[in-house]
Design a protein around this motif. Sequence first.
Motif, PDB file in Angstrom:
ATOM      1  N   UNK A   1       5.249 101.049  51.659  1.00 35.95           N
ATOM      2  CA  UNK A   1       4.492 100.073  52.635  1.00 35.95           C
ATOM      3  C   UNK A   1       4.501  98.695  52.214  1.00 35.95           C
ATOM      4  N   UNK A   2       4.117  98.515  50.879  1.00 37.94           N
ATOM      5  CA  UNK A   2       3.985  97.111  50.485  1.00 37.94           C
ATOM      6  C   UNK A   2       5.237  96.228  50.475  1.00 37.94           C
ATOM      7  N   UNK A   3       6.381  97.085  50.162  1.00 33.90           N
ATOM      8  CA  UNK A   3       7.674  96.513  50.012  1.00 33.90           C
ATOM      9  C   UNK A   3       7.885  95.960  51.371  1.00 33.90           C
ATOM     10  N   UNK A   4       7.774  96.670  52.495  1.00 31.38           N
ATOM     11  CA  UNK A   4       7.973  96.419  53.676  1.00 31.38           C
ATOM     12  C   UNK A   4       7.206  95.270  54.325  1.00 31.38           C
ATOM     13  N   UNK A   5       5.874  95.359  54.183  1.00 31.43           N
ATOM     14  CA  UNK A   5       4.965  94.412  54.492  1.00 31.43           C
ATOM     15  C   UNK A   5       5.499  92.937  53.751  1.00 31.43           C
ATOM     16  N   UNK A   6       5.876  92.811  52.306  1.00 31.37           N
ATOM     17  CA  UNK A   6       5.743  91.802  51.851  1.00 31.37           C
ATOM     18  C   UNK A   6       7.263  91.009  52.081  1.00 31.37           C
ATOM     19  N   UNK A   7       8.348  91.972  52.513  1.00 31.82           N
ATOM     20  CA  UNK A   7       9.683  91.399  52.926  1.00 31.82           C
ATOM     21  C   UNK A   7       9.460  90.798  54.160  1.00 31.82           C
ATOM     22  N   UNK A   8       9.057  91.429  55.080  1.00 37.60           N
ATOM     23  CA  UNK A   8       8.854  90.814  56.634  1.00 37.60           C
ATOM     24  C   UNK A   8       7.962  89.488  56.635  1.00 37.60           C
TER      25      UNK A   8
ATOM     26  N   UNK B   1      16.739  96.792  58.900  1.00 37.26           N
ATOM     27  CA  UNK B   1      17.516  97.018  57.678  1.00 37.26           C
ATOM     28  C   UNK B   1      16.388  98.012  56.713  1.00 37.26           C
ATOM     29  N   UNK B   2      15.068  97.947  57.200  1.00 38.90           N
ATOM     30  CA  UNK B   2      14.102  98.787  56.766  1.00 38.90           C
ATOM     31  C   UNK B   2      14.389 100.357  56.844  1.00 38.90           C
ATOM     32  N   UNK B   3      14.885 100.693  57.884  1.00 35.52           N
ATOM     33  CA  UNK B   3      15.172 102.184  58.141  1.00 35.52           C
ATOM     34  C   UNK B   3      15.926 102.783  56.884  1.00 35.52           C
ATOM     35  N   UNK B   4      16.937 102.192  56.764  1.00 31.92           N
ATOM     36  CA  UNK B   4      17.942 102.652  55.622  1.00 31.92           C
ATOM     37  C   UNK B   4      17.483 102.453  54.365  1.00 31.92           C
ATOM     38  N   UNK B   5      16.963 101.165  54.046  1.00 25.13           N
ATOM     39  CA  UNK B   5      16.497 100.697  52.523  1.00 25.13           C
ATOM     40  C   UNK B   5      15.336 101.669  51.965  1.00 25.13           C
ATOM     41  N   UNK B   6      14.472 102.368  53.157  1.00 26.02           N
ATOM     42  CA  UNK B   6      13.123 102.951  52.770  1.00 26.02           C
ATOM     43  C   UNK B   6      13.322 104.340  53.159  1.00 26.02           C
ATOM     44  N   UNK B   7      14.261 104.882  53.645  1.00 30.29           N
ATOM     45  CA  UNK B   7      14.900 106.280  54.090  1.00 30.29           C
ATOM     46  C   UNK B   7      13.537 106.634  55.085  1.00 30.29           C
ATOM     47  N   UNK B   8      13.417 105.851  56.084  1.00 30.35           N
ATOM     48  CA  UNK B   8      12.550 106.076  57.062  1.00 30.35           C
ATOM     49  C   UNK B   8      13.177 107.038  58.052  1.00 30.35           C
ATOM     50  N   UNK B   9      12.015 107.809  58.613  1.00 31.36           N
ATOM     51  CA  UNK B   9      12.607 109.124  59.607  1.00 31.36           C
ATOM     52  C   UNK B   9      11.951 108.545  61.127  1.00 31.36           C
ATOM     53  N   UNK B  10      12.904 108.913  62.079  1.00 31.61           N
ATOM     54  CA  UNK B  10      12.680 108.521  63.445  1.00 31.61           C
ATOM     55  C   UNK B  10      12.674 109.803  64.196  1.00 31.61           C
ATOM     56  N   UNK B  11      11.757 109.670  65.063  1.00 31.43           N
ATOM     57  CA  UNK B  11      11.391 110.751  65.976  1.00 31.43           C
ATOM     58  C   UNK B  11      10.975 110.202  67.453  1.00 31.43           C
ATOM     59  N   UNK B  12      11.730 110.653  68.514  1.00 33.93           N
ATOM     60  CA  UNK B  12      11.418 110.228  69.699  1.00 33.93           C
ATOM     61  C   UNK B  12      11.318 111.493  70.938  1.00 33.93           C
ATOM     62  N   UNK B  13      10.502 110.896  71.814  1.00 34.04           N
ATOM     63  CA  UNK B  13      10.507 112.056  72.806  1.00 34.04           C
ATOM     64  C   UNK B  13      10.769 111.073  74.239  1.00 34.04           C
ATOM     65  N   UNK B  14      11.749 111.583  75.175  1.00 32.96           N
ATOM     66  CA  UNK B  14      12.023 110.895  76.182  1.00 32.96           C
ATOM     67  C   UNK B  14      11.612 111.898  77.511  1.00 32.96           C
TER      68      UNK B  14
ATOM     69  N   UNK C   1       3.831  95.368  61.156  1.00 35.32           N
ATOM     70  CA  UNK C   1       5.135  95.617  61.442  1.00 35.32           C
ATOM     71  C   UNK C   1       5.521  96.727  61.449  1.00 35.32           C
ATOM     72  N   UNK C   2       4.960  98.043  61.235  1.00 34.24           N
ATOM     73  CA  UNK C   2       5.628  99.229  61.174  1.00 34.24           C
ATOM     74  C   UNK C   2       5.450  99.478  62.890  1.00 34.24           C
ATOM     75  N   UNK C   3       4.446  99.064  63.622  1.00 36.22           N
ATOM     76  CA  UNK C   3       4.499  99.416  65.113  1.00 36.22           C
ATOM     77  C   UNK C   3       5.557  98.426  65.913  1.00 36.22           C
TER      78      UNK C   3
END
Length: 293
Positions: free
Chosen positions: A44-51, A112-125, A213-215
């Motif tokens: 979290x801190x890395x994402x927050x600081x970079x952006x 770029x944060x998605x790949x850099x920090x191996x984030x997971x996506x989930x969606x409901x349509x 930034x996450x939202x």
Amino acid sequence: MYFFYIDDSGNRDPDVKLIRPDGSIFVKDHVYVLTAVGLYEGAWKQVEEEITDYKLQLRQALRSQQGILTDIIDCEVKSTLLRNAKERAARSPFLHALSDDQRTSLAELYYSQLAKHRMHLLSVVIDKRHLHPDTSSHFLHLKAYEILLERIERLLGERYRKHKAIVVMDDSSRDLNRAVAMKHAQLLHRGGQRILFDHIGEYPFFTESSLSHGVQLADLCAYNVYRAFRNEDFSYPYFARLLPHYYNSRNTPANKLDGLKVFPDDSPLVAWARVAYTTTIQNTKPASEGGFR
């Protein structure tokens, strides 16, 4: 612990047709999307600081070159503001003053944060064309939230059993926030359909999107999903780049994707998306790595 940032795209109005006074019919938006972005607490801190650092650089440049003064809270990134020049001019002096290249670079930093920090996506349509006629806007949103929470639980239960999920959502109306919190508590107490929630934190946290930034990243991703399903176009570049980050169980057949769910099951978008996604993965990666559900 994992943070799951949630935001939506499309409107919550369940009606898809409007009858004008002259009797003509206006077809309204039929897709609603709720998306979650999962981030491990240690990143979290890395994402927050970079952006934040990049936004501060842009703010300083605007101040010195154009005399424009902004606070960090004024530097919110939203899909609609990036895409709509009129909205941007009216609501975001910060984004409006940036060049096209700067706005693109800022958006790319989020993605770029998605790949850099191996984030997971989930969606409901949600396909509003196939909902029950008496469906309310609150029910539409709560159903999407329930399905999304189920998939978060499955992800943690399979891959991160020692971790809990903390849900962070864009602050909405008081009534809707209360309804979501009550639904959340009910699911944790009683469970959902064929699932118990053992990895979900006790309460969803509501925050102004300008502070998270996450939202903001969830907002960008949610629009891309909305756009792909509204236009029935999986080749939409900003959506296609998200697909590798969607959660999929290791036990799921190749033609399904656990992290991307269309509701209700009788929506024609289900069959369309399976074909579209199968075609997509055949062109980009081995079919054994995932599919659409």
